[in-house]
Each structure stands twice: as C-alpha cells, then as structure tokens.
Design a protein around this motif. Structure first.
Motif, mmCIF file in Angstrom:
data_model
loop_
_atom_site.group_PDB
_atom_site.id
_atom_site.type_symbol
_atom_site.label_atom_id
_atom_site.label_comp_id
_atom_site.label_asym_id
_atom_site.label_seq_id
_atom_site.Cartn_x
_atom_site.Cartn_y
_atom_site.Cartn_z
ATOM 1 N N GLY A 1 0.773 -1.225 0.000
ATOM 2 C CA GLY A 1 0.000 0.000 0.000
ATOM 3 C C GLY A 1 0.804 1.273 0.000
ATOM 4 N N ASN A 2 2.096 1.186 0.137
ATOM 5 C CA ASN A 2 3.011 2.319 0.300
ATOM 6 C C ASN A 2 2.491 3.599 -0.368
ATOM 7 N N PRO A 3 2.161 4.633 0.428
ATOM 8 C CA PRO A 3 1.485 5.816 -0.126
ATOM 9 C C PRO A 3 2.355 6.715 -0.987
ATOM 10 N N GLN A 4 3.662 6.505 -0.997
ATOM 11 C CA GLN A 4 4.555 7.396 -1.732
ATOM 12 C C GLN A 4 5.153 6.751 -2.984
ATOM 13 N N LYS A 5 4.873 5.475 -3.196
ATOM 14 C CA LYS A 5 5.599 4.770 -4.249
ATOM 15 C C LYS A 5 4.673 4.186 -5.299
ATOM 16 N N VAL A 6 5.274 3.529 -6.273
ATOM 17 C CA VAL A 6 4.533 3.072 -7.452
ATOM 18 C C VAL A 6 3.550 1.965 -7.090
ATOM 19 N N GLN A 7 2.747 1.594 -8.072
ATOM 20 C CA GLN A 7 1.662 0.637 -7.901
ATOM 21 C C GLN A 7 2.126 -0.676 -7.282
ATOM 22 N N ARG A 8 1.309 -1.203 -6.358
ATOM 23 C CA ARG A 8 1.480 -2.537 -5.810
ATOM 24 C C ARG A 8 0.331 -3.430 -6.298
ATOM 25 N N TYR A 9 0.466 -4.754 -6.092
ATOM 26 C CA TYR A 9 -0.463 -5.705 -6.701
ATOM 27 C C TYR A 9 -0.893 -6.749 -5.670
ATOM 28 N N ASP B 1 -5.140 -14.668 2.850
ATOM 29 C CA ASP B 1 -6.513 -14.336 3.251
ATOM 30 C C ASP B 1 -6.636 -12.853 3.608
ATOM 31 N N TYR B 2 -5.642 -12.319 4.287
ATOM 32 C CA TYR B 2 -5.616 -10.910 4.685
ATOM 33 C C TYR B 2 -5.721 -10.013 3.444
ATOM 34 N N LEU B 3 -4.903 -10.301 2.450
ATOM 35 C CA LEU B 3 -4.913 -9.502 1.220
ATOM 36 C C LEU B 3 -6.215 -9.675 0.454
ATOM 37 N N ASP B 4 -6.696 -10.921 0.359
ATOM 38 C CA ASP B 4 -7.943 -11.168 -0.370
ATOM 39 C C ASP B 4 -9.108 -10.407 0.244
ATOM 40 N N SER B 5 -9.158 -10.348 1.578
ATOM 41 C CA SER B 5 -10.235 -9.629 2.241
ATOM 42 C C SER B 5 -10.249 -8.160 1.844
ATOM 43 N N ILE B 6 -9.080 -7.547 1.822
ATOM 44 C CA ILE B 6 -8.983 -6.129 1.460
ATOM 45 C C ILE B 6 -9.383 -5.920 0.002
ATOM 46 N N VAL B 7 -8.853 -6.752 -0.888
ATOM 47 C CA VAL B 7 -9.133 -6.589 -2.318
ATOM 48 C C VAL B 7 -10.619 -6.804 -2.608
ATOM 49 N N ASP B 8 -11.185 -7.884 -2.073
ATOM 50 C CA ASP B 8 -12.585 -8.206 -2.372
ATOM 51 C C ASP B 8 -13.522 -7.108 -1.866
ATOM 52 N N GLN B 9 -13.293 -6.620 -0.654
ATOM 53 C CA GLN B 9 -14.157 -5.566 -0.113
ATOM 54 C C GLN B 9 -14.009 -4.261 -0.895
ATOM 55 N N THR B 10 -12.783 -3.951 -1.298
ATOM 56 C CA THR B 10 -12.553 -2.706 -2.035
ATOM 57 C C THR B 10 -13.233 -2.749 -3.398
ATOM 58 N N LEU B 11 -13.111 -3.872 -4.089
ATOM 59 C CA LEU B 11 -13.750 -3.998 -5.400
ATOM 60 C C LEU B 11 -15.271 -3.965 -5.270
ATOM 61 N N ALA B 12 -15.803 -4.580 -4.225
ATOM 62 C CA ALA B 12 -17.259 -4.536 -4.016
ATOM 63 C C ALA B 12 -17.725 -3.097 -3.820
ATOM 64 N N ALA B 13 -16.983 -2.325 -3.070
ATOM 65 C CA ALA B 13 -17.348 -0.921 -2.851
ATOM 66 C C ALA B 13 -17.214 -0.110 -4.137
ATOM 67 N N LEU B 14 -16.158 -0.354 -4.895
ATOM 68 C CA LEU B 14 -16.004 0.337 -6.176
ATOM 69 C C LEU B 14 -17.178 0.043 -7.108
ATOM 70 N N ARG C 1 -6.217 1.821 -0.615
ATOM 71 C CA ARG C 1 -6.026 2.933 -1.553
ATOM 72 C C ARG C 1 -5.215 2.502 -2.778
ATOM 73 N N ASN C 2 -4.321 1.535 -2.611
ATOM 74 C CA ASN C 2 -3.557 1.067 -3.761
ATOM 75 C C ASN C 2 -4.420 0.242 -4.703
ATOM 76 N N VAL C 3 -5.355 -0.520 -4.148
ATOM 77 C CA VAL C 3 -6.301 -1.244 -4.995
ATOM 78 C C VAL C 3 -7.169 -0.251 -5.767
ATOM 79 N N ILE C 4 -7.647 0.788 -5.081
ATOM 80 C CA ILE C 4 -8.447 1.829 -5.756
ATOM 81 C C ILE C 4 -7.632 2.470 -6.870
ATOM 82 N N ARG C 5 -6.382 2.770 -6.600
ATOM 83 C CA ARG C 5 -5.550 3.443 -7.608
ATOM 84 C C ARG C 5 -5.444 2.611 -8.881
ATOM 85 N N TYR C 6 -5.292 1.290 -8.726
ATOM 86 C CA TYR C 6 -5.140 0.430 -9.903
ATOM 87 C C TYR C 6 -6.430 0.348 -10.712
#
Length: 418
Positions: free
Chosen positions: A208-216, A259-272, A308-313
């Motif tokens: 999620g690093n707020p100052q650096k390039v895209q993460r995945y 599982d930790y990462l999947d939870s964040i990604v899935d919830q973020t995409l659902a909100a988007l 926020r990094n998921v949103i950015r992508y």
C-alpha cells in the motif's frame, strides 16, 4: 550453530515478535545442509553446491560486506549464481562484497522487468532519494541512498518462470507482481527451502506504500497460495528471521497473509462496483482485517494504504469529490476556511480539542488549514507541528509515522510540506 533461531517462539516460552519481525538482524544460520540465511537490513540466502554458491539476494551495498564476512566463516566457495528477487536497493546492490578475489563473474538472474525498474530509478532519482529519506527518517533533507542501477546488473532475464541446476541442486524461479512488478520467488525442492523475497517480510505486506509506485495485492495473494501448495519445510524471507523445519507454521503464515490480502481486495472492489463512490467513502466501508499473528503486524505498511492502492489500480486518480477534480490552490482554500472560522487561533484551538478527544484525523485537517493559511506565523507553525507530532505518536506503521514527522518538521521550518 542454531538450525532454527525461532524454535523457542513456537516450541517453548513465547519470545517477543520483534525478535522475528521486519527489523530482525541475525545469522548466518544454517537452515539446511550447506545452506545459510543471514539478515542485516534485508535477507540473503546462500546455497553451497559442488559448482559454487547460489545467492538469493545480496543486501545493500553498505551492509553486504558484514553479511559476506559472516558467511565466509562457513564457506569459501565462489559465487556461481546470484538471483535478485527484485531491483530494490536492499536486495540487488551488495553482490560485489560476496565475490572472492579474482573469481570469474557470476551469472546474475532477474525478472525481465528489472532493467525497466532501474531506468525508472534513473529518471526519478531525486524523487526516490527524497521519499526514501522521509520514509526512513521523516526528513527529506537526510538523503543517504543513491538511486543508480545495481553495480552488477543481471545478465540473464526470464519472463514467467524458469528453472536452473547448479551442481546437485535445483532452483525454480517464478514471477509474481506484489510489492514490485519485477518480483521473483525461488523454490529449492531438494531441501524444500522457499525464498519468497519481499513477498514475506514478517509484517503486513508492503502493498500500500502511499509514496511509491503501484502494488499488486491480488497477485501477491495468488503467489502466496502457490508457495503454500509446495509445502515448504523452511522459509527464508526478504526481511525477518527464517523459519526452519516449521512446515505447519509456514503454511499458516502464507495462507493467513493471502486471506488478509484477499479480504482487502474483495471488499474494495465490491465498494467500487457499488456506484463508484468517493475514494474516502470506499476506505471507510472496508472492514480492515486485523491479526494477532507476528507476521501480520502493521509495523511498516498498513491495511488502509493497501485499500487505496487497490483503488488506484482499478479506479484512476480522481477521488470522487467534485472539488478535487480541478481544485483551487490549497492556500486559497485555507485562507477562506480560516476567515470563516474566525481566524487561525480558532482553528488551532479546535485542533487541540480534537487531539484531546483522540480525533487525530480531524485535528490534522484543521492544522493543515491553519498552517497553509498563515505559514509565516510562528505560533501557527508550532501549533500545527504539535498536531502532526501527536498523530505520529499514535500511528503504528513506519510509513505513517514518518510522513507525519516530516509534516511536523516542515511546519516548524515554515516550508511547504514535503
């Protein structure tokens, strides 16, 4: 020499997790037959074969000599092959220190995206020097790292996966975008040793690093599950202590993190997908996962930043707030807010009340407006800096702590935020 530096953590009295965590320093430890792991700022794993050493990562240019000196107490084999798990300065810049005098040049393997990373560093060296100084110390004036290509660049590149044999050992290299787009993780089947690079760092993934390039984060999770399917016996991470002869613990670490990462990604995409609400609303709608496991502490990066990094992508740069599409200069907005509030003194007094109430997010907004409205006023600078320092004290992740420390530093100096 201990074969498992963390045996007491899992089979005896529990030791503090910081002894294993992101900032762990130790080794060399023998993690398998003629195989060692050492860490000083970042980890290096050395496999001795009949043809020479295979190094997985090489540390920083400044710290590698100490790690190499320790390794040479156990083996005098020349370096046959080095694998860079990615092109960061703490993984791909220390190789010269490990080479024996007069030895032939080793083969150096990396993912095919690494040269492009080096080129980006060259084009943005000043920016990267500044943000790394801020991330580590909270002060961009303390620039120590120089962003230049690795001193020994890779001579062998691969795309999706490759396998090499050196002496009696096999090394399977697989690409996975995670913290970087050029990331490699390495599997040695003979010893069942996994070298995941920075896909495992004994902390919340640096996704999620707020100052650096895209993460995945989504591909990171897939890679962790692929690693778990191999049932590793030993794990030698990019940061933190190795887990030796701990297959059950390694499974838990890999799958819990996925599982930790999947939870964040899935919830973020659902909100988007639910009408593309403003980015801040999406962050508020995601239930951030938490964990008591020592490998998921938010000491470096944190879950909110991963959202926020998921949103950015997936969602572009527009925040969803109309005023932020083509905003007015912040100093003009701050001046109007200050006028409406009745002056900067009232803004700062309200910020102080918010700090007392524990509402540090609101306090920072008020401090921003005050210091941007009257940046030359000593009382304003001091008051705003106190708010940012209080925010830093309340944070857990290194990134958040030092960004707020940097804000306090520049507020006191009466300079623009950097």
């Amino acid at each position: 020499m201990s074969r498992n530096p963390l045996s007491a953590m899992f089979h005896g009295p529990e030791r503090p997790p910081e002894e294993a965590g992101f900032f762990w320093r130790g080794g060399p430890f023998e993690v398998a037959d003629r195989t060692w792991h050492t860490s000083l700022g970042s980890g290096v794993t050395a496999f001795e074969t009949s043809q020479g050493l295979v190094l997985i990562d090489t540390g920083t240019e400044g710290l590698a000599p100490k790690m190499a000196s320790g390794l040479r107490e156990f083996t005098q084999a020349p370096v046959h092959t080095a694998v860079y798990t990615h092109g960061h300065l703490d993984h791909a810049y220390g190789l010269p220190a490990f080479l024996l005098p007069g030895q032939s040049a080793p083969r150096v393997i990396a993912h095919s995206a690494l040269p492009a990373r080096s080129a980006r560093y060259s084009r943005t060296s000043g920016y990267n020097e500044a943000i790394n100084a801020r991330q580590v110390s909270g002060d961009v004036t303390k620039r120590r790292l120089r962003f230049t290509p690795p001193p020994i660049p890779p001579d062998t590149l691969y795309d999706d996966s490759t396998s090499i044999e050196v002496g009696e050992l096999t090394f399977e290299l697989r690409h996975a975008r995670g913290e970087t787009d050029d990331h490699t993780w390495v599997w040695n089947p003979e010893h069942r040793v996994l070298c995941p690079g920075d896909l495992v760092i004994w902390a919340v993934p640096n996704a999620g690093n707020p100052q650096k390039v895209q993460r995945y984060a989504w591909e990171w999770s897939d890679a962790l599950r692929a690693m778990a399917a191999l049932n590793p016996r030993t794990l030698c991470p990019g940061h933190g202590a190795p887990l030796v002869d701990e297959p059950e613990t390694i499974q838990r670490l890999l799958l819990e993190t996925a599982d930790y990462l999947d939870s964040i990604v899935d919830q973020t995409l659902a909100a988007l997908n639910d009408g593309a609400p403003p980015h801040t609303d999406i962050v508020e709608r995601v239930t951030l996962p938490s964990s008591d496991s020592p490998w998921l502490r938010p000491i470096y990066d944190e879950a909110e930043f991963i959202v926020r990094n998921v949103i950015r992508y997936y969602g572009g740069w527009y925040s969803g707030r109309p005023s932020e599409l083509k905003p007015a200069p912040r100093r003009e907005v701050a001046a109007v807010v200050s006028e409406l509030a009745g002056g900067v003194d009232i803004l700062l007094a309200r910020a102080a009340l918010a700090v007392e109430a524990g509402d540090l997010r609101l306090a920072c907004h008020l401090a921003d407006w005050a210091v941007e409205s009257e940046p030359t006023d000593e009382r304003v600078r001091t008051g705003a800096a106190a708010v940012y320092e209080a925010r830093a004290e309340a944070e857990e992740s290194l990134m958040a702590i030092n960004i707020y420390r940097s804000a306090a530093h520049y507020a006191r100096a009466g300079r623009p935020f950097r």
